[in-house]
Motif scaffolding. Sequence first.
Motif, mmCIF file in Angstrom:
data_model
loop_
_atom_site.group_PDB
_atom_site.id
_atom_site.type_symbol
_atom_site.label_atom_id
_atom_site.label_comp_id
_atom_site.label_asym_id
_atom_site.label_seq_id
_atom_site.Cartn_x
_atom_site.Cartn_y
_atom_site.Cartn_z
ATOM 1 N N MET A 1 0.892 -1.187 0.056
ATOM 2 C CA MET A 1 -0.052 0.138 -0.034
ATOM 3 C C MET A 1 0.858 1.227 0.008
ATOM 4 S SD MET A 1 -2.799 1.172 2.533
ATOM 5 C CE MET A 1 -3.192 -0.515 2.879
ATOM 6 N N SER A 2 0.617 2.178 -0.908
ATOM 7 C CA SER A 2 1.219 3.409 -1.098
ATOM 8 C C SER A 2 0.757 4.692 -0.460
ATOM 9 C CB SER A 2 1.979 3.620 -2.482
ATOM 10 O OG SER A 2 0.695 3.693 -3.263
ATOM 11 N N LEU A 3 -0.983 4.756 -0.416
ATOM 12 C CA LEU A 3 -1.298 5.823 0.026
ATOM 13 C C LEU A 3 -2.671 5.595 0.616
ATOM 14 C CD1 LEU A 3 -1.287 8.934 -0.948
ATOM 15 C CD2 LEU A 3 -2.770 8.295 -2.775
ATOM 16 N N THR A 4 -2.966 6.402 1.640
ATOM 17 C CA THR A 4 -4.178 6.212 2.385
ATOM 18 C C THR A 4 -4.862 7.546 2.324
ATOM 19 O OG1 THR A 4 -3.271 4.784 4.047
ATOM 20 C CG2 THR A 4 -5.058 5.820 4.689
ATOM 21 N N ALA A 5 -6.255 7.246 2.079
ATOM 22 C CA ALA A 5 -6.970 8.558 2.081
ATOM 23 C C ALA A 5 -7.791 8.992 2.974
ATOM 24 C CB ALA A 5 -7.686 8.488 0.446
ATOM 25 N N ILE A 6 -7.883 9.907 3.405
ATOM 26 C CA ILE A 6 -8.963 10.239 4.763
ATOM 27 C C ILE A 6 -9.760 11.458 4.427
ATOM 28 C CG2 ILE A 6 -7.346 8.868 6.372
ATOM 29 C CD1 ILE A 6 -6.562 11.792 7.480
ATOM 30 N N ARG A 7 -10.982 11.523 5.001
ATOM 31 C CA ARG A 7 -11.765 12.869 4.730
ATOM 32 C C ARG A 7 -11.488 13.635 5.752
ATOM 33 N NH1 ARG A 7 -18.233 12.856 5.188
ATOM 34 N NH2 ARG A 7 -18.578 15.254 5.456
ATOM 35 N N VAL A 8 -11.377 14.959 5.240
ATOM 36 C CA VAL A 8 -11.142 16.043 6.361
ATOM 37 C C VAL A 8 -12.006 17.194 6.162
ATOM 38 C CG1 VAL A 8 -8.640 15.489 6.533
ATOM 39 C CG2 VAL A 8 -9.409 17.186 4.981
ATOM 40 N N ALA A 9 -12.213 18.001 7.250
ATOM 41 C CA ALA A 9 -13.076 18.881 7.279
ATOM 42 C C ALA A 9 -12.476 20.412 6.697
ATOM 43 C CB ALA A 9 -13.930 19.333 8.523
ATOM 44 N N ASP A 10 -11.366 20.589 7.118
ATOM 45 C CA ASP A 10 -10.336 21.871 6.557
ATOM 46 C C ASP A 10 -9.219 21.266 6.215
ATOM 47 O OD1 ASP A 10 -8.645 23.889 6.776
ATOM 48 O OD2 ASP A 10 -10.002 24.888 8.152
ATOM 49 N N LEU A 11 -8.847 21.450 4.863
ATOM 50 C CA LEU A 11 -7.570 20.975 4.023
ATOM 51 C C LEU A 11 -6.473 21.926 4.736
ATOM 52 C CD1 LEU A 11 -8.317 20.468 0.181
ATOM 53 C CD2 LEU A 11 -7.447 18.716 1.875
ATOM 54 N N GLN A 12 -6.649 23.111 4.765
ATOM 55 C CA GLN A 12 -5.275 23.733 5.211
ATOM 56 C C GLN A 12 -4.933 23.443 6.581
ATOM 57 O OE1 GLN A 12 -3.528 25.368 2.983
ATOM 58 N NE2 GLN A 12 -4.940 24.924 1.478
ATOM 59 N N ARG A 13 -5.664 23.345 7.350
ATOM 60 C CA ARG A 13 -5.710 22.873 8.557
ATOM 61 C C ARG A 13 -4.807 21.542 8.943
ATOM 62 N NH1 ARG A 13 -10.720 21.601 12.698
ATOM 63 N NH2 ARG A 13 -10.718 20.017 11.210
ATOM 64 N N SER A 14 -5.459 20.414 8.193
ATOM 65 C CA SER A 14 -4.968 19.110 7.884
ATOM 66 C C SER A 14 -3.567 19.081 7.535
ATOM 67 C CB SER A 14 -5.927 18.251 7.319
ATOM 68 O OG SER A 14 -7.022 18.015 8.185
ATOM 69 N N VAL A 15 -3.221 19.961 6.293
ATOM 70 C CA VAL A 15 -1.957 19.902 5.811
ATOM 71 C C VAL A 15 -0.951 20.565 6.787
ATOM 72 C CG1 VAL A 15 -0.530 21.233 4.026
ATOM 73 C CG2 VAL A 15 -2.656 20.335 3.498
ATOM 74 N N GLU A 16 -1.184 21.607 7.460
ATOM 75 C CA GLU A 16 -0.509 22.035 8.506
ATOM 76 C C GLU A 16 -0.019 21.003 9.736
ATOM 77 O OE1 GLU A 16 1.402 24.642 11.565
ATOM 78 O OE2 GLU A 16 1.260 25.021 9.349
ATOM 79 N N PHE A 17 -1.119 20.369 10.045
ATOM 80 C CA PHE A 17 -0.737 19.210 11.238
ATOM 81 C C PHE A 17 0.051 18.279 10.601
ATOM 82 C CE2 PHE A 17 -1.802 14.907 12.539
ATOM 83 C CZ PHE A 17 -1.731 15.155 14.031
ATOM 84 N N TYR A 18 -0.190 17.578 9.254
ATOM 85 C CA TYR A 18 0.470 16.534 8.605
ATOM 86 C C TYR A 18 1.966 16.889 8.334
ATOM 87 C CZ TYR A 18 -3.224 13.451 9.414
ATOM 88 O OH TYR A 18 -4.245 12.655 9.967
ATOM 89 N N THR A 19 2.123 18.264 7.864
ATOM 90 C CA THR A 19 3.696 18.637 7.234
ATOM 91 C C THR A 19 4.250 19.146 8.466
ATOM 92 O OG1 THR A 19 2.573 20.838 6.841
ATOM 93 C CG2 THR A 19 2.962 18.981 5.031
#
Length: 121
Positions: A1-19
């Motif tokens: 498996m190379s990628l897991t997809a998850i649904r998020v409410a706020d893309l920018q907030r989630s990008v900040e968290f994961y990066t």
Amino acid sequence: MSLTAIRVADLQRSVEFYTAGCGFALEREFSTDLFDAMILRAGTAGIELLRPRDAAAAPDHGNMFAKMVVNTRDVDGLVALACAHGGTAEMPVTELEAFGGMVVGSVRDPDGHLIEVVGRR
């Protein structure tokens, strides 16, 4: 498996968290008629953050046990960094003697997805 997809409410907030909080890097972003998405990578591991265009409610996680696992050499540091960037501590960092000194802690991302952080001291 190379990628897991998850649904998020706020893309920018989630990008900040994961990066900034978990060490992923933005690979690409794209949109369809149904959703906006960003793909993040940490080495060969990837996560696709999906924000449906018609999503009025926050994601519902139901009652399933589901988690993502992130391996690191600094469990304490990554858990602290993730919490500093919007995560919520779920389980304190603990050394598991029965598993040869494995160290485990967990956080929830801004949308409530469980992330287990694993390593060795």
